[in-house]
Motif scaffolding. Structure first.
Motif, PDB file in Angstrom:
ATOM      1  N   ASN A   1       0.825  -1.226   0.000  1.00 32.63           N
ATOM      2  CA  ASN A   1       0.000   0.000   0.000  1.00 32.63           C
ATOM      3  C   ASN A   1       0.847   1.258   0.000  1.00 32.63           C
ATOM      4  O   ASN A   1       0.509   2.254   0.640  1.00 32.63           O
ATOM      5  N   GLY A   2       1.971   1.204  -0.716  1.00 30.11           N
ATOM      6  CA  GLY A   2       2.897   2.327  -0.771  1.00 30.11           C
ATOM      7  C   GLY A   2       2.277   3.559  -1.408  1.00 30.11           C
ATOM      8  O   GLY A   2       1.410   3.466  -2.264  1.00 30.11           O
ATOM      9  N   SER A   3       2.728   4.706  -0.951  1.00 29.14           N
ATOM     10  CA  SER A   3       2.212   5.983  -1.424  1.00 29.14           C
ATOM     11  C   SER A   3       3.378   6.923  -1.736  1.00 29.14           C
ATOM     12  O   SER A   3       4.421   6.853  -1.090  1.00 29.14           O
ATOM     13  N   ALA A   4       3.169   7.795  -2.697  1.00 25.54           N
ATOM     14  CA  ALA A   4       4.161   8.839  -2.997  1.00 25.54           C
ATOM     15  C   ALA A   4       4.144   9.867  -1.873  1.00 25.54           C
ATOM     16  O   ALA A   4       3.139  10.035  -1.185  1.00 25.54           O
ATOM     17  N   SER A   5       5.264  10.548  -1.682  1.00 21.28           N
ATOM     18  CA  SER A   5       5.331  11.571  -0.635  1.00 21.28           C
ATOM     19  C   SER A   5       6.279  12.673  -1.071  1.00 21.28           C
ATOM     20  O   SER A   5       6.785  12.666  -2.183  1.00 21.28           O
ATOM     21  N   ASN A   6       6.527  13.613  -0.157  1.00 23.19           N
ATOM     22  CA  ASN A   6       7.380  14.751  -0.496  1.00 23.19           C
ATOM     23  C   ASN A   6       8.370  15.032   0.630  1.00 23.19           C
ATOM     24  O   ASN A   6       8.395  14.323   1.627  1.00 23.19           O
ATOM     25  N   ASN A   7       9.179  16.058   0.469  1.00 18.17           N
ATOM     26  CA  ASN A   7      10.211  16.381   1.462  1.00 18.17           C
ATOM     27  C   ASN A   7       9.636  16.709   2.831  1.00 18.17           C
ATOM     28  O   ASN A   7      10.237  16.406   3.853  1.00 18.17           O
ATOM     29  N   ARG A   8       8.477  17.341   2.867  1.00 13.79           N
ATOM     30  CA  ARG A   8       7.830  17.646   4.160  1.00 13.79           C
ATOM     31  C   ARG A   8       7.496  16.356   4.886  1.00 13.79           C
ATOM     32  O   ARG A   8       7.704  16.233   6.090  1.00 13.79           O
ATOM     33  N   ASN A   9       6.972  15.376   4.124  1.00 16.06           N
ATOM     34  CA  ASN A   9       6.654  14.078   4.724  1.00 16.06           C
ATOM     35  C   ASN A   9       7.909  13.409   5.277  1.00 16.06           C
ATOM     36  O   ASN A   9       7.881  12.815   6.353  1.00 16.06           O
ATOM     37  N   LYS A  10       9.005  13.514   4.537  1.00 17.32           N
ATOM     38  CA  LYS A  10      10.266  12.907   4.981  1.00 17.32           C
ATOM     39  C   LYS A  10      10.717  13.532   6.297  1.00 17.32           C
ATOM     40  O   LYS A  10      11.108  12.825   7.231  1.00 17.32           O
ATOM     41  N   LYS A  11      10.653  14.847   6.380  1.00 17.87           N
ATOM     42  CA  LYS A  11      11.047  15.560   7.607  1.00 17.87           C
ATOM     43  C   LYS A  11      10.144  15.146   8.772  1.00 17.87           C
ATOM     44  O   LYS A  11      10.617  14.896   9.875  1.00 17.87           O
TER      45      LYS A  11
END
Length: 152
Positions: free
Chosen positions: A34-44
């Motif tokens: 159930n993987g989802s794309a994310s962004n730098n904010r999510n990584k932080k």
């Protein structure tokens, strides 16, 4: 003579450190379910949430959120058995997203549990690193005792 004693002591300490570090390992597996794309904010936010993980919560039996930061939470999804081992299923998930929201996945084997405080701290660090490696790679990571502790 003193040099030999110091060398022997140093060798014993090195072996002890090596034994402690070699016991619990992190292994990369398949794609995150159930993987989802994310962004730098999510990584932080994932890094901040992961840094809040505590040993007791990693081995919690019931499902629920065990860390939460901004756009991301880390959920204990429950436990499962595989290969004669009980595993704790940890997932970094996006807040407010229905459906595919998993951005990191780490499963931790109960055989990695310990009463030793230093080893508990090392395990938490390994789980945090595995969570971030999972985010970066898009793969599931497993954290487990490689058998050295029990002589297997």
């Amino acid at each position: 003579m003193k040099t030999n004693n110091i060398l022997l002591l140093f060798l014993v300490v090195l072996i002890s450190i090596n034994y402690t570090l070699a016991v619990v390992v992190s292994q990369q597996g398949g794609n995150i379910p159930n993987g989802s794309a994310s962004n730098n904010r999510n990584k932080k936010d994932l890094q901040s949430a992961a840094n809040d993980l505590q040993y007791a919560n990693i081995f919690k039996n019931g499902a629920g959120t065990i860390a939460n930061e901004g756009t991301v939470r880390i959920d204990m999804q429950g436990t499962f058995s595989s290969g004669g081992q009980k595993w704790h299923n940890l997932q970094g998930q996006l807040n407010g997203v229905k459906g595919k929201s998993t951005i990191a996945h780490v499963q931790v084997a109960e055989n990695a549990m310990t009463d030793n405080k230093a080893q508990q701290n090392a395990l938490v660090t390994m789980v945090i690193n595995a969570m971030m490696d999972s985010y970066t790679s898009g793969k599931t990571y497993s954290v487990l005792d490689n058998g050295a502790r029990n002589g297997l």
